[in-house]
Write a protein that holds these residues in place. Structure first.
Motif, PDB file in Angstrom:
ATOM      1  N   LYS A  85      19.143  10.542  -8.695  1.00 54.09           N
ATOM      2  CA  LYS A  85      19.677  10.360 -10.046  1.00 54.09           C
ATOM      3  C   LYS A  85      19.305   8.996 -10.623  1.00 54.09           C
ATOM      4  O   LYS A  85      20.127   8.321 -11.262  1.00 54.09           O
ATOM      5  CB  LYS A  85      21.201  10.534 -10.065  1.00 54.09           C
ATOM      6  CG  LYS A  85      21.709  11.845  -9.501  1.00 54.09           C
ATOM      7  CD  LYS A  85      21.247  13.032 -10.337  1.00 54.09           C
ATOM      8  CE  LYS A  85      21.813  14.351  -9.799  1.00 54.09           C
ATOM      9  NZ  LYS A  85      21.267  15.524 -10.521  1.00 54.09           N
ATOM     10  N   SER A  86      18.054   8.599 -10.400  1.00 56.13           N
ATOM     11  CA  SER A  86      17.596   7.294 -10.875  1.00 56.13           C
ATOM     12  C   SER A  86      16.077   7.316 -10.975  1.00 56.13           C
ATOM     13  O   SER A  86      15.417   8.166 -10.373  1.00 56.13           O
ATOM     14  CB  SER A  86      18.046   6.183  -9.916  1.00 56.13           C
ATOM     15  OG  SER A  86      17.563   6.423  -8.611  1.00 56.13           O
ATOM     16  N   PRO A  87      15.487   6.361 -11.728  1.00 53.92           N
ATOM     17  CA  PRO A  87      14.023   6.318 -11.833  1.00 53.92           C
ATOM     18  C   PRO A  87      13.381   5.925 -10.509  1.00 53.92           C
ATOM     19  O   PRO A  87      13.894   5.060  -9.788  1.00 53.92           O
ATOM     20  CB  PRO A  87      13.766   5.271 -12.916  1.00 53.92           C
ATOM     21  CG  PRO A  87      15.006   4.453 -12.974  1.00 53.92           C
ATOM     22  CD  PRO A  87      16.133   5.347 -12.576  1.00 53.92           C
ATOM     23  N   GLN A  88      12.278   6.573 -10.194  1.00 57.51           N
ATOM     24  CA  GLN A  88      11.532   6.302  -8.965  1.00 57.51           C
ATOM     25  C   GLN A  88      10.176   5.714  -9.331  1.00 57.51           C
ATOM     26  O   GLN A  88       9.421   6.318 -10.090  1.00 57.51           O
ATOM     27  CB  GLN A  88      11.340   7.585  -8.162  1.00 57.51           C
ATOM     28  CG  GLN A  88      10.509   7.407  -6.902  1.00 57.51           C
ATOM     29  CD  GLN A  88      10.336   8.702  -6.145  1.00 57.51           C
ATOM     30  OE1 GLN A  88      10.855   9.745  -6.544  1.00 57.51           O
ATOM     31  NE2 GLN A  88       9.598   8.655  -5.054  1.00 57.51           N
ATOM     32  N   MET A  89       9.873   4.545  -8.795  1.00 61.13           N
ATOM     33  CA  MET A  89       8.585   3.918  -9.062  1.00 61.13           C
ATOM     34  C   MET A  89       7.502   4.583  -8.224  1.00 61.13           C
ATOM     35  O   MET A  89       7.645   4.729  -7.018  1.00 61.13           O
ATOM     36  CB  MET A  89       8.647   2.427  -8.741  1.00 61.13           C
ATOM     37  CG  MET A  89       9.334   1.624  -9.803  1.00 61.13           C
ATOM     38  SD  MET A  89       9.404  -0.117  -9.364  1.00 61.13           S
ATOM     39  CE  MET A  89      10.637  -0.076  -8.062  1.00 61.13           C
ATOM     40  N   LEU A  90       6.410   4.969  -8.884  1.00 60.21           N
ATOM     41  CA  LEU A  90       5.284   5.585  -8.185  1.00 60.21           C
ATOM     42  C   LEU A  90       4.158   4.591  -7.941  1.00 60.21           C
ATOM     43  O   LEU A  90       3.448   4.690  -6.948  1.00 60.21           O
ATOM     44  CB  LEU A  90       4.758   6.773  -8.992  1.00 60.21           C
ATOM     45  CG  LEU A  90       5.764   7.882  -9.298  1.00 60.21           C
ATOM     46  CD1 LEU A  90       5.086   8.996 -10.077  1.00 60.21           C
ATOM     47  CD2 LEU A  90       6.380   8.427  -8.024  1.00 60.21           C
ATOM     48  N   ALA A  91       3.970   3.648  -8.848  1.00 59.51           N
ATOM     49  CA  ALA A  91       2.896   2.661  -8.715  1.00 59.51           C
ATOM     50  C   ALA A  91       3.197   1.490  -9.637  1.00 59.51           C
ATOM     51  O   ALA A  91       3.950   1.623 -10.610  1.00 59.51           O
ATOM     52  CB  ALA A  91       1.544   3.275  -9.049  1.00 59.51           C
ATOM     53  N   VAL A 126       1.762  -3.669   4.027  1.00 64.05           N
ATOM     54  CA  VAL A 126       1.376  -4.742   3.110  1.00 64.05           C
ATOM     55  C   VAL A 126       0.019  -5.302   3.536  1.00 64.05           C
ATOM     56  O   VAL A 126      -0.139  -5.796   4.655  1.00 64.05           O
ATOM     57  CB  VAL A 126       2.428  -5.870   3.090  1.00 64.05           C
ATOM     58  CG1 VAL A 126       2.009  -6.972   2.123  1.00 64.05           C
ATOM     59  CG2 VAL A 126       3.798  -5.309   2.697  1.00 64.05           C
ATOM     60  N   GLU A 127      -0.949  -5.215   2.632  1.00 65.38           N
ATOM     61  CA  GLU A 127      -2.281  -5.759   2.884  1.00 65.38           C
ATOM     62  C   GLU A 127      -2.273  -7.246   2.554  1.00 65.38           C
ATOM     63  O   GLU A 127      -1.893  -7.639   1.453  1.00 65.38           O
ATOM     64  CB  GLU A 127      -3.306  -5.028   2.025  1.00 65.38           C
ATOM     65  CG  GLU A 127      -4.740  -5.432   2.284  1.00 65.38           C
ATOM     66  CD  GLU A 127      -5.706  -4.661   1.403  1.00 65.38           C
ATOM     67  OE1 GLU A 127      -6.615  -4.014   1.960  1.00 65.38           O
ATOM     68  OE2 GLU A 127      -5.538  -4.687   0.164  1.00 65.38           O
ATOM     69  N   ALA A 139       6.757  -0.120  -4.710  1.00 62.44           N
ATOM     70  CA  ALA A 139       5.791   0.964  -4.907  1.00 62.44           C
ATOM     71  C   ALA A 139       4.397   0.442  -4.594  1.00 62.44           C
ATOM     72  O   ALA A 139       4.155  -0.771  -4.612  1.00 62.44           O
ATOM     73  CB  ALA A 139       5.852   1.464  -6.355  1.00 62.44           C
ATOM     74  N   PRO A 140       3.451   1.350  -4.303  1.00 60.51           N
ATOM     75  CA  PRO A 140       2.063   0.912  -4.139  1.00 60.51           C
ATOM     76  C   PRO A 140       1.596   0.117  -5.356  1.00 60.51           C
ATOM     77  O   PRO A 140       1.866   0.501  -6.496  1.00 60.51           O
ATOM     78  CB  PRO A 140       1.293   2.228  -4.015  1.00 60.51           C
ATOM     79  CG  PRO A 140       2.293   3.189  -3.448  1.00 60.51           C
ATOM     80  CD  PRO A 140       3.601   2.805  -4.076  1.00 60.51           C
ATOM     81  N   LEU A 179       0.821  -1.211   0.000  1.00 58.03           N
ATOM     82  CA  LEU A 179       0.000   0.000   0.000  1.00 58.03           C
ATOM     83  C   LEU A 179       0.851   1.255   0.000  1.00 58.03           C
ATOM     84  O   LEU A 179       0.448   2.298  -0.512  1.00 58.03           O
ATOM     85  CB  LEU A 179      -0.912   0.013   1.230  1.00 58.03           C
ATOM     86  CG  LEU A 179      -1.858  -1.183   1.392  1.00 58.03           C
ATOM     87  CD1 LEU A 179      -2.691  -1.023   2.659  1.00 58.03           C
ATOM     88  CD2 LEU A 179      -2.764  -1.327   0.185  1.00 58.03           C
ATOM     89  N   GLY A 180       2.029   1.177   0.580  1.00 62.53           N
ATOM     90  CA  GLY A 180       2.929   2.326   0.654  1.00 62.53           C
ATOM     91  C   GLY A 180       4.061   2.012   1.599  1.00 62.53           C
ATOM     92  O   GLY A 180       4.132   0.912   2.173  1.00 62.53           O
TER      93      GLY A 180
END
Length: 203
Positions: free
Chosen positions: A81-87, A16-17, A44-45, A7-8
């Motif tokens: 300086k790297s990709p960030q996962m949002l979902a 974690v659900e 990521a969520p 979940l976040g």
């Protein structure tokens, strides 16, 4: 070992659900998941993970592995300086824009459409604040997007216009709302579910 839905999380502690309807706070075994190397954040969520529940505390656990993602939505994190996962594992990405306040930005929407296509995520272009006077470019752009086969929906979080249609589009689907600051993402979600009580502010 059981499977759960992230979940976040912050500082490598994740909510974690789980199938037993408990939300467990879980660390990562070994502090790193090889599947997430190269990203600013390991999870990521929307991620699905395998966890081992804590024998002594029903609300704790350890994440042992990441179940392969169907897709993921990222942005570049300047600090890391790297990709960030949002979902991850999204069924729908809701691209929120406005005719004004803040100004209509079609190129921003186009970039998100390209990203959604690349990850095989269905996009929905959501025009909030449709009670405001439209931008001169708005109607033409909306027509172009619809002609290309994209779904467009106009709503107003303030008046409630169109929210019933939006709710039906979201039902049973894992969705992410994206858009520039001030377009009303939190206001829309609060209007759909008052129990969320997400913080909103002026422009």
């Amino acid at each position: 070992m059981i499977e759960g839905l992230v979940l976040g999380g912050t500082n490598n502690q994740f909510e974690v659900e789980c199938p037993d309807n408990l939300v467990r706070i879980c660390g990562i075994k070994g502090k790193i998941l090889k599947e997430s190397q190269g990203y600013y954040n390991p999870l990521a969520p929307g991620d699905r993970v395998s966890i081992v529940p804590d024998e002594n505390d029903a609300h704790q656990g350890q994440i042992h592995s990441l179940i392969p993602r169907r897709n993921h939505f990222v942005r570049f994190n300047q600090k890391g300086k790297s990709p960030q996962m949002l979902a991850a594992n999204l069924d729908l990405i809701v691209i929120v824009t406005t005719p004004a306040e803040p100004p209509f930005r079609p190129r921003f929407v186009d970039r998100l459409l390209v990203q959604a296509e690349a990850e095989h995520i269905e996009p929905l272009i959501l025009v909030n604040k449709c009670d405001l006077a439209p931008d001169a470019d708005l109607a033409e752009r909306l027509s172009d997007w619809e002609r290309l086969g994209y779904s467009v929906l106009q709503v107003s979080a303030q008046t409630g216009f169109g929210l019933d249609i939006l709710e039906s589009r979201l039902k049973g689907r894992l969705s992410a709302f994206v858009g520039q600051s001030g377009v009303g993402k939190s206001s829309i979600l609060n209007a759909l579910d008052a129990s969320l009580q997400l913080r909103t502010g002026g422009l």
